[in-house]
Design a protein around this motif. Structure first.
Motif, PDB file in Angstrom:
ATOM      1  N   ALA A 153      26.410   7.046  50.820  1.00  5.69           N
ATOM      2  CA  ALA A 153      25.329   7.465  51.708  1.00  5.69           C
ATOM      3  C   ALA A 153      25.180   6.435  52.808  1.00  5.69           C
ATOM      4  O   ALA A 153      25.593   5.279  52.663  1.00  5.69           O
ATOM      5  N   ALA A 154      24.577   6.851  53.900  1.00  3.39           N
ATOM      6  CA  ALA A 154      24.281   5.916  54.983  1.00  3.39           C
ATOM      7  C   ALA A 154      23.121   5.016  54.556  1.00  3.39           C
ATOM      8  O   ALA A 154      22.247   5.423  53.784  1.00  3.39           O
ATOM      9  N   TYR A 155      23.104   3.802  55.065  1.00  2.00           N
ATOM     10  CA  TYR A 155      22.065   2.829  54.725  1.00  2.00           C
ATOM     11  C   TYR A 155      20.656   3.402  54.931  1.00  2.00           C
ATOM     12  O   TYR A 155      19.792   3.261  54.069  1.00  2.00           O
ATOM     13  N   GLY A 156      20.421   4.066  56.041  1.00  4.39           N
ATOM     14  CA  GLY A 156      19.083   4.596  56.330  1.00  4.39           C
ATOM     15  C   GLY A 156      18.610   5.631  55.332  1.00  4.39           C
ATOM     16  O   GLY A 156      17.418   5.736  55.053  1.00  4.39           O
ATOM     17  N   ALA A 157      19.543   6.401  54.773  1.00  2.00           N
ATOM     18  CA  ALA A 157      19.194   7.443  53.802  1.00  2.00           C
ATOM     19  C   ALA A 157      19.249   6.928  52.373  1.00  2.00           C
ATOM     20  O   ALA A 157      18.828   7.614  51.450  1.00  2.00           O
ATOM     21  N   CYS A 158      19.748   5.726  52.198  1.00  2.00           N
ATOM     22  CA  CYS A 158      19.911   5.157  50.859  1.00  2.00           C
ATOM     23  C   CYS A 158      18.932   4.002  50.707  1.00  2.00           C
ATOM     24  O   CYS A 158      17.721   4.211  50.627  1.00  2.00           O
ATOM     25  N   CYS A 159      19.389   2.787  50.686  1.00  2.00           N
ATOM     26  CA  CYS A 159      18.517   1.624  50.463  1.00  2.00           C
ATOM     27  C   CYS A 159      17.578   1.343  51.619  1.00  2.00           C
ATOM     28  O   CYS A 159      16.461   0.848  51.412  1.00  2.00           O
ATOM     29  N   GLY A 160      17.988   1.664  52.836  1.00  2.00           N
ATOM     30  CA  GLY A 160      17.140   1.422  53.997  1.00  2.00           C
ATOM     31  C   GLY A 160      15.796   2.117  53.917  1.00  2.00           C
ATOM     32  O   GLY A 160      14.786   1.592  54.389  1.00  2.00           O
ATOM     33  N   ARG A 161      15.749   3.272  53.277  1.00  2.00           N
ATOM     34  CA  ARG A 161      14.473   4.004  53.155  1.00  2.00           C
ATOM     35  C   ARG A 161      13.502   3.262  52.248  1.00  2.00           C
ATOM     36  O   ARG A 161      12.293   3.323  52.446  1.00  2.00           O
ATOM     37  N   PHE A 162      14.016   2.541  51.257  1.00  2.00           N
ATOM     38  CA  PHE A 162      13.140   1.726  50.407  1.00  2.00           C
ATOM     39  C   PHE A 162      12.715   0.457  51.144  1.00  2.00           C
ATOM     40  O   PHE A 162      11.573   0.031  51.054  1.00  2.00           O
ATOM     41  N   HIS A 163      13.649  -0.146  51.890  1.00  2.00           N
ATOM     42  CA  HIS A 163      13.326  -1.355  52.641  1.00  2.00           C
ATOM     43  C   HIS A 163      12.213  -1.085  53.648  1.00  2.00           C
ATOM     44  O   HIS A 163      11.309  -1.903  53.800  1.00  2.00           O
ATOM     45  N   SER A 164      12.281   0.052  54.316  1.00  2.00           N
ATOM     46  CA  SER A 164      11.273   0.378  55.333  1.00  2.00           C
ATOM     47  C   SER A 164       9.989   0.920  54.727  1.00  2.00           C
ATOM     48  O   SER A 164       8.959   0.972  55.398  1.00  2.00           O
TER      49      SER A 164
END
Length: 148
Positions: free
Chosen positions: A31-42
């Motif tokens: 998955a893309a970062y924004g749809a994967c771990c990035g969504r938790f980071h943000s």
């Protein structure tokens, strides 16, 4: 992964590697970062629903040097004051080796992993069996045993 601060910070934190929302996620999922771990980071997706997803998102936070996320997802009783990001260390891959419990039906869980890195030009790997627990309903990293 418990990289605790052990020396005074004498210079600003190093710049994070270039990872964009469209980049492959550092955690290794397809998955893309924004749809994967990035969504938790943000914070746009709430908190990680399992201990394994929290482990993956914390690994990605080390890759992108997101200190705020790492501290937010660390159990209060073991949380350091800050995270030490070694500017000579670059994380290069994550392999989940096993997980016990850590689902929506549990209060505790463990995740065993190997995280590859390059430090000062030399490749290496860190292996840890991490412990996670629920704190105020969300999964948090408690501590871990580094293994060989």
């Amino acid at each position: 992964m418990s990289r605790r601060k052990t020396r005074p910070r004498t210079s600003p934190a190093p710049a994070a590697p270039a990872v964009t929302a469209d980049s492959p996620c550092p955690c290794g999922l397809d998955a893309a970062y924004g749809a994967c771990c990035g969504r938790f980071h943000s914070g746009t997706a709430g908190t990680a629903p399992t201990a394994e997803l929290l482990m993956r998102s914390r690994y990605s936070a080390f890759v992108v040097r997101d200190e705020a996320y790492l501290l937010r997802t660390w159990a209060p009783e073991t949380r350091p004051a800050e995270v030490d990001f070694d500017p000579a260390l670059r994380w290069t891959g994550l392999e989940i080796q096993g997980a016990t419990d850590g689902t929506a039906f549990h209060q505790h869980g463990t995740v065993a992993f190997a995280a590859s890195y390059v430090h000062g030009g030399e490749p290496g790997a860190m292996r840890e069996r991490s412990r996670f627990a629920r704190h105020e309903g969300a999964w948090v990293y408690v501590d871990g045993d580094v293994t060989e």
